[in-house]
Design an enzyme around this catalytic site. Structure first.
Site, mmCIF file in Angstrom:
data_model
loop_
_atom_site.group_PDB
_atom_site.id
_atom_site.type_symbol
_atom_site.label_atom_id
_atom_site.label_comp_id
_atom_site.label_asym_id
_atom_site.label_seq_id
_atom_site.Cartn_x
_atom_site.Cartn_y
_atom_site.Cartn_z
ATOM 1 N N VAL A 9 0.867 -1.173 0.000
ATOM 2 C CA VAL A 9 0.000 0.000 0.000
ATOM 3 C C VAL A 9 0.907 1.226 0.000
ATOM 4 C CG1 VAL A 9 -1.762 1.321 1.221
ATOM 5 C CG2 VAL A 9 -1.887 -1.173 1.204
ATOM 6 N N ASP A 10 0.943 1.939 -1.122
ATOM 7 C CA ASP A 10 1.712 3.172 -1.248
ATOM 8 C C ASP A 10 0.763 4.346 -1.085
ATOM 9 O OD1 ASP A 10 3.625 1.341 -1.935
ATOM 10 O OD2 ASP A 10 4.034 2.166 -3.925
ATOM 11 N N VAL A 11 1.147 5.322 -0.262
ATOM 12 C CA VAL A 11 0.242 6.406 0.079
ATOM 13 C C VAL A 11 0.773 7.743 -0.430
ATOM 14 C CG1 VAL A 11 -0.971 7.584 1.949
ATOM 15 C CG2 VAL A 11 -0.468 5.136 2.142
ATOM 16 N N VAL A 17 -2.030 4.543 -3.864
ATOM 17 C CA VAL A 17 -1.695 4.776 -5.261
ATOM 18 C C VAL A 17 -0.664 3.748 -5.720
ATOM 19 C CG1 VAL A 17 -2.058 7.262 -4.949
ATOM 20 C CG2 VAL A 17 0.262 6.332 -4.848
ATOM 21 N N ARG A 18 -0.442 3.714 -7.038
ATOM 22 C CA ARG A 18 0.711 3.031 -7.611
ATOM 23 C C ARG A 18 1.371 3.977 -8.588
ATOM 24 N NH1 ARG A 18 2.790 -0.180 -4.618
ATOM 25 N NH2 ARG A 18 3.976 -1.090 -6.328
#
Length: 245
Positions: A9-11, A17-18
């Protein structure tokens, strides 16, 4: 050896987001990071790879949100992004995160990183984002925009310092669904006694099982991001496939 899958999980600005090849401005938004994290937990994840991209790019912080989410989860969490001194490291560990990954600061302040390894052992991993330039593998920092030196020299230094884990990302593969750089991963693993977490390019379950087949070489885990969000396969399917290997 147990092989671990770490859904990512990128924040950015409070949203999951990716990115495409780690480049700022290429974000594709996937919604609420808590919902994403809980989905992976519900599907059987034992670890979550949790990234503060705003902190990594030096343009802000999602720390409070990510700390709150970490405390709500029942699985292991590794936090990364913007951890560059004792204060930010201790703040990250205070969330209850099982492990913290450090990238830019390790490259820019290797003496400090060596002291961190000595103090925290397997609670810290070194994040090696790399790009091939003129036939040589170069490490990258500051959200993969700055040069951090030759990969093999960096690896040798931190291996000698006792680093227990390297997270290895071929930046050209990340977020592309183009398949992992297995050759690079195996070369890194052969050059260190530390465990290696593979990152970047996973597109199919076959990619996952291929990496898992090298667990006996020390590549004991893989981070999966875009493939899950784009529904190329489910986490449950990937866990079942690895369990059957």
């Amino acid at each position: 050896m147990t092989f671990t899958l770490l859904p990512a999980v990128d924040v950015v600005n409070g949203q999951a987001v990716r990115l495409d090849q780690g480049e700022a401005g290429t974000e594709k938004v996937y919604g609420d990071p808590l919902s994403a994290a809980k989905q992976w937990q519900d599907e059987g994840a034992t670890w979550l790879h949790f990234v503060d991209l705003d902190a990594a790019f030096g343009r802000g912080s999602n720390h409070e949100l990510m700390a709150d989410i970490t405390r709500q989860l029942d699985i292991n969490v590794e936090l990364t992004g913007g951890i560059r001194d004792d204060a930010s490291l201790e703040r990250a560990l205070a969330t209850g995160a099982k492990r913290v990954n450090i990238g830019t600061a390790a490259l820019q302040n290797p003496e400090w990183m060596e002291s961190v390894i000595a103090r925290y052992g397997d609670k810290v991993a070194i994040d090696l984002a790399v790009r091939e330039e003129n036939g040589q593998w170069q490490t990258k920092g500051n959200g993969w925009t700055s040069d951090g030196g030759d990969l093999w020299e960096v690896l040798e230094r931190f291996d000698a310092a006792g680093c227990t884990r390297f997270v290895v990302t071929d930046v050209s593969k990340d977020g592309t669904l183009a398949g992992p750089n297995v050759e690079l991963l195996r070369e890194v693993s052969a050059a260190t006694d530390a465990f290696v977490t593979a990152s970047g390019g996973i597109a199919t379950i076959e990619d996952v099982t291929q990496i898992a087949s090298y667990a006996d070489e020390g590549i004991d885990s893989v981070i999966i991001g875009k493939a899950l969000y784009e529904k190329r396969f489910t986490l449950r399917e990937a866990l079942a496939a690895v369990g059957a290997c």
